[in-house]
Write an enzyme that holds these catalytic residues in place. Structure first.
Site, PDB file in Angstrom:
ATOM      1  N   SER B 126     -29.095  24.418  15.835  1.00  0.00           N
ATOM      2  CA  SER B 126     -27.760  24.315  15.258  1.00  0.00           C
ATOM      3  C   SER B 126     -27.021  23.054  15.703  1.00  0.00           C
ATOM      4  O   SER B 126     -26.013  22.703  15.125  1.00  0.00           O
ATOM      5  CB  SER B 126     -26.937  25.558  15.615  1.00  0.00           C
ATOM      6  OG  SER B 126     -26.579  25.550  16.965  1.00  0.00           O
ATOM      7  N   LYS B 163     -21.737  25.584  20.063  1.00  0.00           N
ATOM      8  CA  LYS B 163     -21.053  25.005  18.905  1.00  0.00           C
ATOM      9  C   LYS B 163     -20.019  23.992  19.378  1.00  0.00           C
ATOM     10  O   LYS B 163     -19.634  23.971  20.541  1.00  0.00           O
ATOM     11  CB  LYS B 163     -20.319  26.102  18.111  1.00  0.00           C
ATOM     12  CG  LYS B 163     -21.232  27.148  17.457  1.00  0.00           C
ATOM     13  CD  LYS B 163     -21.916  26.630  16.224  1.00  0.00           C
ATOM     14  CE  LYS B 163     -22.751  27.702  15.546  1.00  0.00           C
ATOM     15  NZ  LYS B 163     -23.804  28.254  16.431  1.00  0.00           N
TER      16      LYS B 163
END
Lengths: 206, 206
Positions: B126, B163
């Site tokens: 990610s 993130k």
DNA sequence: TTTAATAGTGAACATTTGTTTACTTATTAT
DNA sequence: ATAATAAGTAAACAAATGTTCACTATTAAA
């Protein structure tokens, strides 16, 4: 009772070692239970008993926090190495040019490898596709032997670069991992070319 | 209170050092009292208090046998820290769950920072655009305060992810650095959301 | 002399820590 | 299926340890 340790017993023993190393004194049964997210002390207590029977721990009667670790030869000194950080690779290698030393840094021996190593700060974006960025620090293991696909530090005409190494029939291809840059070809017996070492690790600070 | 140590205080401090060296764990107040042939613990207790105020000893609350010796800055110990490597972040943080520990690694203090830190192995892609790859190890500094653009470890409904953090008017945006993945939005007072820490470094082994 | 700082005694009391017992759950070997 | 082993829970108890209070003695400084 086998003489081997179960995975759980191993983890508990390691946790005792860690706690001692971190705090300077041993953990209590309850602290261990908490570390493992267990609500009761009895389970850990039982495991500690086994670890004592198996000779990995010793303990002084009922005294609190008196867990002693049996084996474990010193560890520390052997598990850490200090490597120089170089701002650039210079001609004159493989004797490291300490002129360019930015500083030193301690590295886990696991990463420094057995042979001579040093750290090198990356300049430029030639390896961007290998996720190596400007400013990253590379762990370089000094060696002349490298295999196709290795990321190497190469010295060509006193210019040092980070490239991916490919040996082709009669020449060597130094491939940047950047679509905008062209590979460099070195003929077999070009005189002024050396492999300094291969990149075995990368460190980045955010 | 002078900053010097009285002869008695000196002796007590030395006794603590000796005991620790001899036994591998620190003495109790009573043991010290016995060593000095004193029938009461209060006197030693008072001296220990002074030694703490003067900065020669540290102690962990009311815990037993938790005397730590301060000075003796062996250098080595101060410049290196041992951090656990976790395979994944679990619910129940910030107390680290040792179940998921893969091992330990020594890190230069320069990188571990002053607050509690740990290492986390990255799973998934990610953050590929931030040049963070599957298998990389992140240095995570445990903290709740983070700024826009920081790469954070967030715990959302007991799921941990890496993130990039952005605070918007009435919500938080967790942005993956991968063009194929969508951002996650968390409303201001969503209950099951926590920031574990921010990523301060990255380690990769080739 | 008076005062403050240091060191000590004895006796409580509060907490932490170690240990034990009884019962449950999984897993593995017989 | 049965038994053995490892691991865990919950609750209680015993022992070790830390802390505090009230009071005394000594010494050095104001």
């Amino acid at each position: 009772m086998s003489t081997q340790l179960t995975p759980k017993q191993e983890k508990v023993l390691q946790a005792v070692r860690d706690f001692q190393a971190q705090n300077g004194f041993p953990p209590t049964v309850r602290e261990l239970a908490e570390m493992f997210g267990q609500s009761s002390t009895a389970g850990i207590h039982k495991i500690l008993q086994i670890l004592r029977e198996k000779g990995h721990l010793v303990k002084d009667g009922r005294k609190s926090r008196s867990l002693g670790i049996v084996d474990q030869g010193d560890l520390h000194e052997d598990r850490v190495r200090s490597l120089p950080i170089l701002g650039q690779v210079q001609a004159g290698m493989p004797q490291l040019a300490y002129e360019e030393k930015e500083g030193d840094m301690f590295i886990d021996s696991e990463w420094a490898g057995p042979s001579e190593s040093f750290l090198l700060r990356v300049r430029g974006h030639s390896m961007i596709d290998a996720d190596i960025r400007d400013g990253d620090i590379l762990v370089v293991r000094q060696t002349q032997t490298c295999r196709n696909g290795d990321i190497v530090i190469a010295l060509l005409d006193d210019e040092a670069t980070v490239k991916r190494f490919y040996k082709e029939h009669d020449r060597i291809r130094l491939q940047p991992e950047n679509p905008n840059m062209q590979p460099i070809y070195v003929e077999r017996d070009y005189p002024n070319f050396h492999i300094i070492g291969i990149v075995s690790g990368l460190l980045r600070k955010f």
